[in-house]
Scaffold this active site. Structure first.
Site, short mmCIF file in Angstrom:
data_model
loop_
_atom_site.label_atom_id
_atom_site.label_comp_id
_atom_site.label_asym_id
_atom_site.label_seq_id
_atom_site.Cartn_x
_atom_site.Cartn_y
_atom_site.Cartn_z
N ASN A 1 0.72 -1.13 -0.13
CA ASN A 1 -0.02 -0.24 -0.02
C ASN A 1 0.62 0.99 0.08
OD1 ASN A 1 -2.44 1.27 0.02
ND2 ASN A 1 -2.87 0.77 1.84
N ARG B 1 0.27 -11.88 13.60
CA ARG B 1 -0.84 -11.49 12.54
C ARG B 1 -0.15 -11.10 11.57
NH1 ARG B 1 -2.23 -6.90 12.18
NH2 ARG B 1 -4.42 -7.53 10.72
N ARG C 1 -14.57 -6.11 15.59
CA ARG C 1 -12.52 -5.04 15.56
C ARG C 1 -14.13 -3.84 16.01
NH1 ARG C 1 -7.87 -2.95 12.25
NH2 ARG C 1 -9.64 -1.35 12.14
N HIS D 1 -2.59 0.35 16.68
CA HIS D 1 -1.99 1.19 15.03
C HIS D 1 -0.82 1.83 15.83
CE1 HIS D 1 -2.49 2.10 10.64
NE2 HIS D 1 -2.67 0.65 10.85
N HIS E 1 -3.31 -10.25 8.64
CA HIS E 1 -4.15 -9.36 8.46
C HIS E 1 -4.61 -9.48 7.05
CE1 HIS E 1 -1.97 -5.55 6.83
NE2 HIS E 1 -3.26 -5.29 7.57
N TRP F 1 1.74 6.30 12.18
CA TRP F 1 0.70 6.42 12.01
C TRP F 1 -0.40 5.25 12.07
CZ3 TRP F 1 -2.53 3.28 7.92
CH2 TRP F 1 -3.50 4.04 8.00
N GLU G 1 -8.65 -11.71 10.01
CA GLU G 1 -9.45 -10.46 9.68
C GLU G 1 -9.97 -10.14 8.35
OE1 GLU G 1 -6.60 -6.81 9.05
OE2 GLU G 1 -8.21 -5.19 9.71
N TYR H 1 -7.48 6.85 13.02
CA TYR H 1 -7.73 5.16 12.53
C TYR H 1 -8.45 4.74 12.39
CZ TYR H 1 -6.06 0.53 11.30
OH TYR H 1 -6.86 -0.38 11.33
N HIS I 1 -15.78 -5.22 11.11
CA HIS I 1 -14.89 -3.91 11.22
C HIS I 1 -15.83 -3.03 11.59
CE1 HIS I 1 -10.31 -4.17 10.49
NE2 HIS I 1 -11.21 -4.68 9.81
N GLU J 1 1.43 -7.45 11.14
CA GLU J 1 1.12 -7.27 9.91
C GLU J 1 1.88 -6.17 9.06
OE1 GLU J 1 -2.28 -3.96 10.85
OE2 GLU J 1 -1.10 -2.68 10.09
N ASP K 1 -6.65 -3.60 1.45
CA ASP K 1 -4.94 -3.72 1.24
C ASP K 1 -4.59 -4.78 0.50
OD1 ASP K 1 -4.68 -1.78 3.63
OD2 ASP K 1 -2.63 -3.04 2.86
N ASP L 1 -7.68 -2.44 17.86
CA ASP L 1 -6.27 -2.03 17.26
C ASP L 1 -6.03 -0.35 17.15
OD1 ASP L 1 -4.38 -1.85 15.96
OD2 ASP L 1 -5.04 -2.02 13.47
N GLU M 1 -4.50 -5.07 19.07
CA GLU M 1 -3.37 -4.95 17.97
C GLU M 1 -2.17 -4.30 17.91
OE1 GLU M 1 -6.23 -6.26 14.43
OE2 GLU M 1 -4.64 -4.33 13.14
C1 GCO Z 1 -5.72 -3.28 9.31
C2 GCO Z 1 -4.93 -2.21 9.32
C3 GCO Z 1 -4.74 -1.69 8.00
C4 GCO Z 1 -3.52 -0.81 7.46
C5 GCO Z 1 -3.37 -1.53 6.36
C6 GCO Z 1 -2.34 0.01 5.72
O1 GCO Z 1 -5.27 -3.88 10.90
O2 GCO Z 1 -6.45 -3.75 9.61
O3 GCO Z 1 -3.94 -2.07 9.85
O4 GCO Z 1 -5.66 -1.32 8.00
O5 GCO Z 1 -3.80 -0.03 8.15
O6 GCO Z 1 -3.71 -2.09 5.75
O7 GCO Z 1 -2.10 -0.70 4.60
MG MG Z 2 -3.81 -2.98 12.04
#
Ligand code: GCO
Ligand code: MG
Length: 403
Positions: free
Chosen positions: A38, A284, A148, A213, A313, A403, A340, A160, A123, A263, A317, A211, A237
């Site tokens: 991505n 993951r 989630r 992140h 994961h 991020w 996921e 996020y 989600h 991930e 993407d 998550d 996560e």
């Molecule tokens: C998730 C992830 C994604 C990522 C993405 C980045 O847990 O699904 O954190 O949403 O942010 O795959 O490309």
């Molecule tokens: Mg994630």
């Protein structure tokens, strides 16, 4: 012998960008591999076209392990997301071909199914706690066994994991990276309330996940894990960025909330200490960024020895080719945890017709020989590549953060 006659990369954007490798044998059999990274898609496309494909022509497509070792050891420059996504694409395509030659779905070649289906998590997200809980109720009504929860944080303009179009989440949203603003204290106050309200509304028969992140320090993650313990989350996560694997020791000392990470990992070396010291509960990594089915099985074996389960994961993407590969892996690996499942857009599903199906909170890879996914190249050609970046993140004082 199934000699590789040709291979090429197809880049398309049916709703979002995907990079797909197609390998063809002299007998006319084809195999697909996902190579999407991505926001950095064209780097993998070039790595494949300019550096990998010339070395594949004439090789025996059946020698999956040898080709994996050739590409990993033979490059001299090892690891990293670009290299490992390219190797993954080749590996996945070769498993697809082997399945087609055998007339069997790939999971049969991996030892057969050791469960009836693959439990997935959906989600639920919303701007407020109430909206997120209402979304979670919809997932529960659709039969999801795991959900989630991601909610907007009071005082932050965007967060996020929260999308306008609730069912479809796409973070790569602009031609140049958008800038988000983050506050850990504001976030930390909001999550326990989300879980309290969710448990009240959903009860205890559904798994709840969250998550972070990569946004906390280990001690902050320990605190959040502790605050969430009363609501028994399935996992927390990516609580912290995991370059420093020893950081997870601090989280472990403070909470019994299960931890999931991986991930952005690319090889077993990214997870070795986390797994061997039993600092995590779920790994993951997934097929496309983790070196393919071959390498992921190696990671799962190490994890199995150390009480760690898998949790691939499965964001949007990762293309349907990767999702299919993940499902063949998930259904055949003994220490599977959860998968996921973020819905792809209708355009994506049309470009990649697939045999996998969803029922009662579970996905099944289907019985088609190989991976059970094809690419409609004429349709794909109607969706040319469009540059798109993931956002970047700053603290309220302007400093850059994860991020
Ligand atoms: C998730 C992830 C994604 C990522 C993405 C980045 O847990 O699904 O954190 O949403 O942010 O795959 O490309
Ligand atoms: Mg994630």
């Amino acid at each position: 012998m199934a000699k590789i006659r040709s291979a090429r990369v197809i880049v398309c954007s049916p709703g979002r960008n995907f990079v797909t490798l197609k390998i063809e044998t002299e007998d006319g059999l084809t195999g697909l591999g996902d190579a999407t990274l991505n926001g950095r898609e064209l780097s993998v496309a070039s790595y494949l076209t300019d550096h990998v494909i010339p070395c594949l022509i004439g090789r025996d497509a059946h020698q999956i392990e040898d080709i994996w070792q050739y590409l990993y050891r033979g490059a001299y420059w090892r690891r990293g997301p670009v290299t490992m996504s390219a190797i993954a694409a080749v590996d996945t395509a070769l498993w697809d071909i082997k399945g087609k030659v055998a007339g069997l779905p790939v999971y049969q070649l991996l030892g057969g199914a050791c469960r009836e289906g693959v439990m997935v998590y959906g989600h639920a997200n919303g701007a407020t706690v109430e909206e997120t809980v209402a979304e979670a109720m919809k997932y529960k009504a659709e039969g999801y066994k795991a959900i989630r929860l991601q909610s907007g944080v009071p005082g932050l303009a965007s967060t996020y994991g929260v999308s306008k179009d609730k069912k479809f989440y796409e973070p790569a949203d602009a031609d140049l990276p958008t800038e988000n603003v983050w506050s850990t204290p504001k976030y930390m106050r909001s999550v326990p309330e989300l879980f309290a309200k969710a448990r009240e509304a959903l009860g205890w028969d559904v798994h709840l996940l969250h998550d972070v992140h990569h946004r906390l320090t280990p001690i902050e993650a320990g605190r959040l894990g502790k605050d969430l313990e009363p609501y028994r989350p399935f996992w927390l996560e990516d609580a912290v960025a995991a370059e420093n694997q020893a950081g997870f020791r601090t989280i472990r000392q403070h909470t019994t909330t299960p931890l999931a990470v991986g991930e952005v990992f690319n090889t077993i070396w990214d997870a070795k200490q986390l797994i061997e010291e039993q600092l995590i509960d779920y790994i993951r990594m997934t097929v496309v960024h983790g070196g393919g089915i071959t390498h992921l099985r190696r990671v799962a074996s190490l994890a199995d020895l150390n009480h760690v389960r898998t949790g691939c994961h499965g964001a949007t993407d990762l293309s349907p080719v990767c999702m299919a590969a993940a499902l063949h892996f998930d259904i055949s690996v003994p220490n599977f945890g959860v998968q996921e499942y973020m819905l792809h857009t209708k355009e994506t599903d049309k470009v990649f017709p697939h045999a996998y199906t969803f029922k009662d909170g579970m996905l099944h890879p289907g019985e088609a020989p190989g991976l059970g996914v094809e690419i409609d190249e004429d349709l794909a050609a109607k969706y040319p590549y469009r540059r798109a970046y993931l956002p970047v993140n700053r603290l309220e004082d302007g400093s850059m953060t994860n991020w």
